[in-house]
Design an enzyme around this catalytic site. Sequence first.
Site, PDB file in Angstrom:
ATOM      1  N   ASN A  81       0.839  -1.187   0.000  1.00 28.36           N
ATOM      2  CA  ASN A  81       0.000   0.000   0.000  1.00 28.36           C
ATOM      3  C   ASN A  81       0.887   1.254   0.000  1.00 28.36           C
ATOM      4  O   ASN A  81       2.111   1.164  -0.034  1.00 28.36           O
ATOM      5  CB  ASN A  81      -0.944  -0.033   1.201  1.00 28.36           C
TER       6      ASN A  81
ATOM      7  N   ARG B 228       5.510  -9.152  19.905  1.00 22.10           N
ATOM      8  CA  ARG B 228       5.421 -10.436  20.607  1.00 22.10           C
ATOM      9  C   ARG B 228       4.254 -11.231  20.031  1.00 22.10           C
ATOM     10  O   ARG B 228       3.284 -10.639  19.519  1.00 22.10           O
ATOM     11  CB  ARG B 228       5.157 -10.216  22.116  1.00 22.10           C
TER      12      ARG B 228
ATOM     13  N   HIS C  87      23.665   0.261  12.496  1.00 20.71           N
ATOM     14  CA  HIS C  87      24.847   1.047  12.843  1.00 20.71           C
ATOM     15  C   HIS C  87      25.463   0.509  14.122  1.00 20.71           C
ATOM     16  O   HIS C  87      24.759  -0.057  14.968  1.00 20.71           O
ATOM     17  CB  HIS C  87      24.460   2.526  13.020  1.00 20.71           C
TER      18      HIS C  87
ATOM     19  N   THR D 269      11.544  -7.210  15.967  1.00 24.71           N
ATOM     20  CA  THR D 269      12.977  -7.250  16.269  1.00 24.71           C
ATOM     21  C   THR D 269      13.516  -8.675  16.354  1.00 24.71           C
ATOM     22  O   THR D 269      14.726  -8.861  16.433  1.00 24.71           O
ATOM     23  CB  THR D 269      13.273  -6.523  17.590  1.00 24.71           C
TER      24      THR D 269
ATOM     25  N   SER E 143      -0.611  -3.809  12.965  1.00 22.82           N
ATOM     26  CA  SER E 143      -0.281  -2.419  12.650  1.00 22.82           C
ATOM     27  C   SER E 143       0.562  -1.809  13.749  1.00 22.82           C
ATOM     28  O   SER E 143       0.293  -1.997  14.935  1.00 22.82           O
ATOM     29  CB  SER E 143      -1.566  -1.602  12.492  1.00 22.82           C
TER      30      SER E 143
ATOM     31  N   GLY F 170      -0.329  -1.722   8.618  1.00 20.35           N
ATOM     32  CA  GLY F 170       0.202  -0.384   8.401  1.00 20.35           C
ATOM     33  C   GLY F 170       1.122   0.089   9.508  1.00 20.35           C
ATOM     34  O   GLY F 170       0.918  -0.183  10.679  1.00 20.35           O
TER      35      GLY F 170
END
Length: 183
Positions: free
Chosen positions: A82, A177, A112, A162, A157, A139
């Site tokens: 989208n 989670r 980084h 991670t 959304s 989204g």
Amino acid sequence: MPTETERMLAGEPYDPSAPELVADRERARDLARRYNATSEAEGREALLRELFDAVGDDPVVHPSFRCDYGYNVAVGDGFFANYGCVFLDSNPIAFGDRCLLGPGVHVYTPTHPIDPEERATGRERAEPVTVGDDVWIGGRAVLTPGVTVGDGAVIGSGAVVTDDVPDRVVVGGNPARVIREIE
């Protein structure tokens, strides 16, 4: 001696200001700009195929879309993104078949150094992001460097992914989670 592009793709520290990488990003920005300014009738899909490494059948990527290199992105059959998606593809980003991305989904491969002195050198690393088949990403979700999302998963959304996501689960939150399994 490896080039900065070879270092980048190998996940080794690389210099993003190297002329070869700057030129590659400029090429991708030009293609993305043209893509975003072109209608379906004007051949938008051909530009997507020129920008990305691999494109399956019937892709839809709504403008405005941004990426760093493009040549590190692969999308499967029936891919849908989208409006407002961003792919920072310093390493491969691979989407399986029938993946659906909500507006403003961001996928990041560069990272980084944590150490401030090392970070001050300007060098960075990149890790691939892999998304399986039949995945729905809501989204404003963010996929961070090195994650893998399993087949049939749903990313809620606004989630910040991670860690790897197993097959057929719903994840949400920051950090994301598992909320529940999908029957």
